[in-house]
Write an enzyme that holds these catalytic residues in place. Structure first.
Site, PDB file in Angstrom:
ATOM      1  N   SER A 262      46.369  34.060  44.621  1.00  0.00           N
ATOM      2  CA  SER A 262      46.689  32.646  44.540  1.00  0.00           C
ATOM      3  C   SER A 262      47.902  31.941  43.323  1.00  0.00           C
ATOM      4  CB  SER A 262      46.044  31.297  43.721  1.00  0.00           C
ATOM      5  OG  SER A 262      46.564  30.226  43.796  1.00  0.00           O
TER       6      SER A 262
ATOM      7  N   GLU B 131      37.851  31.329  42.051  1.00  0.00           N
ATOM      8  CA  GLU B 131      37.919  30.258  40.659  1.00  0.00           C
ATOM      9  C   GLU B 131      37.478  29.048  40.886  1.00  0.00           C
ATOM     10  OE1 GLU B 131      41.874  29.717  38.039  1.00  0.00           O
ATOM     11  OE2 GLU B 131      40.733  28.286  38.220  1.00  0.00           O
TER      12      GLU B 131
END
Ligand code: 0JX
Ligand code: SF4
Length: 317
Positions: free
Chosen positions: A232, A134
């Protein structure tokens, strides 16, 4: 003769947990692309960070690769929920590849904010984890040098900027709410004029799952979080529990649990990251039921009803 009684295990299940709206949408995009174009459909990067999801989609005809140059000409490609640098769709267009973008709309929103801030002449301090897809995707929305990565409060203390009066900050969507607040406090103290489009970019799903774990962790003897080791948001749930003083483990599947962890445990907390299917939570509870008389209790801290629209052209597939 009666079978020996199993010991009682109280299981507190955090809610919300598991799939968020962005993950639901991303998986649906791959499934619908296979229906529309026929197999194989290529997917750049794991659609979400979960091996079970990836393997299930492989079974339906998806092929996962890390880079666009591994996609042959003439087949459709889906970009993962985590987002991609601008250069990726640009390359797909150049090669005449049909592509579908499964980037979560909340990640795309950060991409557009980054563009807008840089166009307005701001330098961006971006709070996120180095190397995460990301972060790579968001950095790839703006020219090189327009954004600086900050991972920790120590980074925020150390960063030096050319024009402190012309800064903005953005964040990764799946960060620890508490760690991000600490990092932001340093940035705001050092650079009082720093601009932000909002309080931070941590998404509703990340915030809610951390809140739900916080609510149960201190009252249980052990916390298990179902999720990929590279996820994450799932890793952050383990940290939240640990900070409440509770031992916690991230496990991809029930089979990864070590029975020894349960020695002396009377109350167990369970949650699942945003990319972990509910089926894997059930699998864990079924496994626990083999050795324990499980008493289940769901603890809901907030109700979620977020749904994201599918990209045009796929809704009616
Ligand atoms: O590693 P992340 O938490 O960003 O991704 P994961 O586990 O695939 O979760 C869903 C996608 C999240 C994007 O923001
Ligand atoms: Fe979107 Fe948040 Fe889910 Fe990531 S975790 S896909 S940002 S809703």
């Amino acid at each position: 003769m009666n079978a020996p009684q199993k010991p009682v295990l109280e299981v507190r299940i955090a809610a919300p947990r598991g799939f968020c709206a962005g993950v639901d949408r991303a998986i649906r995009i791959v499934e619908l692309a296979i229906e529309k174009y026929g197999a194989p459909v290529y997917v750049r990067h794991e659609i979400v960070h979960n091996k079970f999801v990836v393997d299930t989609l492989k079974g339906k005809g998806a092929i996962f690769v890390e880079e666009l140059d591994q996609v042959p000409d003439g087949v459709p490609v889906v970009f993962s929920a985590h987002g991609v640098p601008k250069a990726v769709p640009a390359k797909a267009i150049e090669r005449g590849l049909e592509y579908l973008d499964a980037t979560c709309p909340l990640v795309s929103k950060v991409h557009r904010q980054a563009e807008r801030l840089v166009a307005a002449g701001r330098h961006i301090l971006f709070i996120g984890h180095v190397g995460h897809p990301e972060v790579i995707g968001t950095f790839g929305q703006v020219p090189e040098g327009a954004m600086t990565l900050i991972e920790t409060p120590a980074d925020a203390e150390a960063v030096s900027v050319a024009d402190p009066g012309n800064l903005a900050f953005l964040t990764q969507t799946t960060l620890s709410v508490d760690d991000t607040a600490a990092t932001l406090a340093v940035l705001k103290r050092r650079f009082p004029a720093i601009l932000a489009p909002g309080p931070n970019d941590i998404c509703y799903a990340t915030t809610n799952r951390q809140g739900a774990v916080k609510a149960i962790a201190s009252g249980v003897d052990l916390m298990l979080v179902i999720g990929g080791m590279n996820s994450s948001n799932s890793l952050r749930l383990v940290e939240v529990a640990e900070r409440q003083g509770t031992t916690a483990y991230l496990i991809p599947r029930a089979g990864d649990m070590d029975w020894e962890w349960l020695a002396g445990v009377g109350t167990l907390g369970i949650s699942a990251g945003a990319s972990a299917p509910e089926l894997l939570v059930r699998e864990l509870i079924d496994r626990l039921s083999e050795r324990y008389d499980v008493i289940e209790r769901e603890v809901e801290t907030i109700e979620e009803n977020v749904v994201f629209k599918l990209p045009r052209g796929l809704e009616a597939a």
